[in-house]
Design an enzyme around this catalytic site. Structure first.
Site, PDB file in Angstrom:
ATOM      1  N   TYR A 147       0.868  -1.186   0.000  1.00  0.00           N
ATOM      2  CA  TYR A 147       0.000   0.000   0.000  1.00  0.00           C
ATOM      3  C   TYR A 147       0.901   1.230   0.000  1.00  0.00           C
ATOM      4  O   TYR A 147       1.815   1.322   0.823  1.00  0.00           O
ATOM      5  CB  TYR A 147      -0.900   0.006   1.239  1.00  0.00           C
ATOM      6  CG  TYR A 147      -1.760   1.232   1.396  1.00  0.00           C
ATOM      7  CD1 TYR A 147      -1.465   2.189   2.369  1.00  0.00           C
ATOM      8  CD2 TYR A 147      -2.870   1.453   0.581  1.00  0.00           C
ATOM      9  CE1 TYR A 147      -2.263   3.329   2.530  1.00  0.00           C
ATOM     10  CE2 TYR A 147      -3.665   2.585   0.733  1.00  0.00           C
ATOM     11  CZ  TYR A 147      -3.362   3.518   1.703  1.00  0.00           C
ATOM     12  OH  TYR A 147      -4.134   4.640   1.847  1.00  0.00           O
ATOM     13  N   ASP A 242       9.384   2.511  -1.078  1.00  0.00           N
ATOM     14  CA  ASP A 242       8.425   3.160  -0.172  1.00  0.00           C
ATOM     15  C   ASP A 242       8.828   2.772   1.255  1.00  0.00           C
ATOM     16  O   ASP A 242       8.460   1.702   1.740  1.00  0.00           O
ATOM     17  CB  ASP A 242       7.001   2.709  -0.495  1.00  0.00           C
ATOM     18  CG  ASP A 242       5.994   3.292   0.473  1.00  0.00           C
ATOM     19  OD1 ASP A 242       4.768   3.169   0.203  1.00  0.00           O
ATOM     20  OD2 ASP A 242       6.400   3.856   1.507  1.00  0.00           O
ATOM     21  N   LYS A 270       5.749   8.941   8.426  1.00  0.00           N
ATOM     22  CA  LYS A 270       5.551   8.372   9.774  1.00  0.00           C
ATOM     23  C   LYS A 270       6.638   8.846  10.753  1.00  0.00           C
ATOM     24  O   LYS A 270       6.594   9.980  11.225  1.00  0.00           O
ATOM     25  CB  LYS A 270       5.414   6.861   9.671  1.00  0.00           C
ATOM     26  CG  LYS A 270       4.147   6.454   8.867  1.00  0.00           C
ATOM     27  CD  LYS A 270       3.835   4.998   8.967  1.00  0.00           C
ATOM     28  CE  LYS A 270       2.887   4.528   7.890  1.00  0.00           C
ATOM     29  NZ  LYS A 270       1.485   4.798   8.149  1.00  0.00           N
TER      30      LYS A 270
END
Ligand code: HOZ
Length: 430
Positions: A147, A242, A270
Site C-alpha cells: 500500500y 516506499d 511516519k
C-alpha cells in the site's frame, strides 16, 4: 490493569459519525475489519494510551508507526512547543527545514537531496511523477499487498494473470489510469523478469515496500530486492523504495541500509514527522535536480516544511541518531515474537509471526506468509475475536490482520510480558 467492560465511548464516536463519513478520517479507524465498535483515544504517554472513558491500553498500534519513541516524548514535545511559540506557519523557508533535511541526508544512504511534503501519499505520488518525468515513460510496476497511499495510479488491484495490467482498486479511478500499472505478486522475481521482458522499455519505475507492512509484515526473500535493482538498472527504469514505514524504523538508514540495496528514490513518512503530518521523497542529486524549481517536474504544497512539523520530526531523528536504539528494539521485538509463538503453540492455534526489528505481525495461519495470497490465508474471523478480547484486556493492536504491530523505546520488558499474559488470557477465552 483493570479488565475493561465497555470498550468504546459512544459520545465521541457517535458525535463523529454525525459529521465525518463513517465517523473517521481514515477508513481503517472504523474497526469494520474487526467487526467491533471503535474506540476513540484522548491521551498517550510512553507506551500507553487512554480512551475517552479513561481506560488505559498498552499501545502496539503506535499511530500506525510514527511513534518509535513512544507517545509524548518529553524532548520531542519541548522542541515542538518551542517552534510553536514562534508561529504556526510562514509559507517561506524556516530554519528547521535544512536541519531535518541534513539529518535525512546523513541517515538515508540514497539521499543527497530531499523534498518534504505532508503525507506518505504525497511522497509516493510525487516520486512516481518524478520517475515518469525523468524517463518519459508511462508504466509503473507495483506489488499486490503493498500500500502506497491513496494515489490513483497506486490504488490498483492485480488484473487476471501475472504481469498483466491493473484494474481500479476503487470506484473513481479510470481504467485508463489503472491500465498503466502492472501489479505483480510480492517476492516473485520471475514475474518481475517477465514484466521487464515484455514491457521493460516502457516501464518508468518499480515501487515497493522493501519490507512490506501493509499486508501485515512480509519480508523480501533472498535476492528479490537485488533482482529488481538489477532489472531497473538494465532497462533504465527507476527503483522507488516506499520506506514510509521502514524508514528510521529498521535502522537509521531503513531497509535500504539493512539489505544493502540502494533505490533511485526513497519515500519517507511516519517516524520522519515524529507524529506530525510529514512525508518526503529523496534521492541522489541527479534525480532530485529534476524537481521544480531546479528541474521541470512540478510538485508543491502550502504547508510542506511546516516549522512545527519539521521541529517534531527533527528532534525525533536527532534522538534516534544519538541514542541508537535499534539493538534494544530488536531485543524487545524478539521478546514479543517469541512469546506469541510460544502461546499460540501451547494452545495449538495455527499461527505464524513475521518480524524484522520492532515491527511484526501475528498471522493466524500455518502457511509461510511470503506474499498477499498467503497473508490472506489467515483466519480473519479468529483475528477479529482476538483483537476484541485483547482490547477488553487493555491491549491495543492494529484493528486489522493485515497491518504491523510496533514496539517503541518506551515499551518496557514488563509491558511486553504483561501484553503476553493478556494474549494468553484472550486466546483462552476464545
Ligand atoms: N495501512 C495504513 C497504515 N500504513 C492504515 C492507516 C490508515 O489508513 O489510517
Amino acid at each position: 490493569m483493570q479488565e475493561t467492560e465497555k470498550i468504546s465511548n459512544p459520545s465521541v464516536v457517535e458525535r463523529a459519525r454525525k459529521v465525518l463519513p463513517g465517523g473517521v478520517n481514515s477508513p481503517v479507524r472504523a474497526f469494520t475489519a474487526v467487526g467491533t465498535e471503535p474506540i476513540s483515544l484522548v491521551r498517550g504517554s510512553g507506551s500507553r494510551v487512554w480512551d475517552a472513558d479513561g481506560r488505559e491500553y498498552i499501545d502496539f498500534l503506535a499511530s500506525w508507526g510514527p511513534l518509535i519513541l513512544g507517545h509524548s516524548h518529553p524532548a520531542v514535545l519541548e522542541e515542538t512547543k518551542k517552534a510553536l511559540e514562534n508561529g504556526l506557519t510562514f509559507g517561506l523557508t524556516n530554519p528547521y527545514e535544512p536541519l531535518i533535511g541534513e539529518a535525512v541526508v546523513s541517515m538515508v544512504p540514497s539521499a543527497q537531496k530531499v523534498r518534504f511534503v505532508n503525507s506518505g501519499t504525497e511522497a509516493t505520488m510525487s516520486a512516481v511523477r518524478l520517475a515518469r518525468g525523468i524517463t518519459g515513460r508511462k508504466l509503473i510496476v507495483k506489488f499486490e499487498g503493498c500500500y502506497h497511499g491513496h494515489y490513483d495510479s497506486l490504488l490498483v488491484s492485480a488484473g487476471s494473470g501475472v504481469a498483466t495490467f491493473g484494474i481500479p482498486g476503487t470506484p473513481g479511478i479510470p481504467e485508463d489510469i489503472a491500465r498503466l500499472t502492472l501489479v505483480l505478486p510480492y517476492n516473485d522475481g520471475e514475474a518481475v523478469e517477465e514484466a521487464f521482458f515484455r514491457y521493460g522499455e516502457e516501464i518508468a519505475c518499480v515501487i515497493l515496500e522493501p519490507v512490506a507492512g501493509n499486508m501485515g509484515v512480509v519480508l523480501p526473500e533472498r535476492g528479490f530486492l537485488e533482482k529488481i535493482r538489477e532489472l531497473t538498472q538494465s532497462y533504465g527504469s527507476l527503483l522507488i523504495f516506499d520506506e514510509v514505514i521502514t524508514g528510521f524504523r529498521l535502522s537509521e538508514g531503513g531497509a535500504q541500509e539493512v539489505f544493502g540495496v540502494i533505490p533511485d528514490i526513497t519515500c519517507l513518512g511516519k517516524i520522519l514527522g515524529g507524529g506530525m503530518p510529514v512525508g518526503a521523497y529523496a534521492g541522489p542529486d541527479e534525480v532530485m535536480s529534476e524537481v521544480a524549481p531546479v528541474g521541470k517536474v512540478y510538485q508543491a504544497g502550502t504547508l510542506s516544511g511546516n516549522p512545527v512539523a519539521m521541529a517534531c520530526g527533527f528532534k525525533t531523528l536527532q534522538i534516534l541518531r544519538e541514542s541508537k536504539p535499534y539493538g534494544e528494539l530488536e531485543n524487545k521485538g524478539k521478546r514479543l515474537e517469541e512469546g506469541l509463538k510460544e502461546i499460540t503453540g501451547e494452545r495449538g492455534i495455527p499461527a505464524t509471526v513475521n518480524r524484522l526489528g520492532s515491527m511484526l505481525t501475528l498471522f493466524f495461519t500455518d502457511e509461510k506468509v511470503r506474499d498477499f495470497e498467503t497473508a490472506k490465508s489467515s483466519d480473519t474471523k479468529l483475528f477479529s475475536k482476538f483483537f476484541k478480547a485483547l482490547l477488553e484486556r487493555g491491549i491495543l493492536i492494529p484493528p486489522s490482520q493485515f497491518e504491523a504491530w510496533f514496539v517503541s523505546t518506551a515499551h518496557s520488558d514488563e509491558d511486553i510480558d504483561t501484553a503476553l499474559e493478556k494474549v494468553r488470557s484472550a486466546l483462552k477465552s476464545l
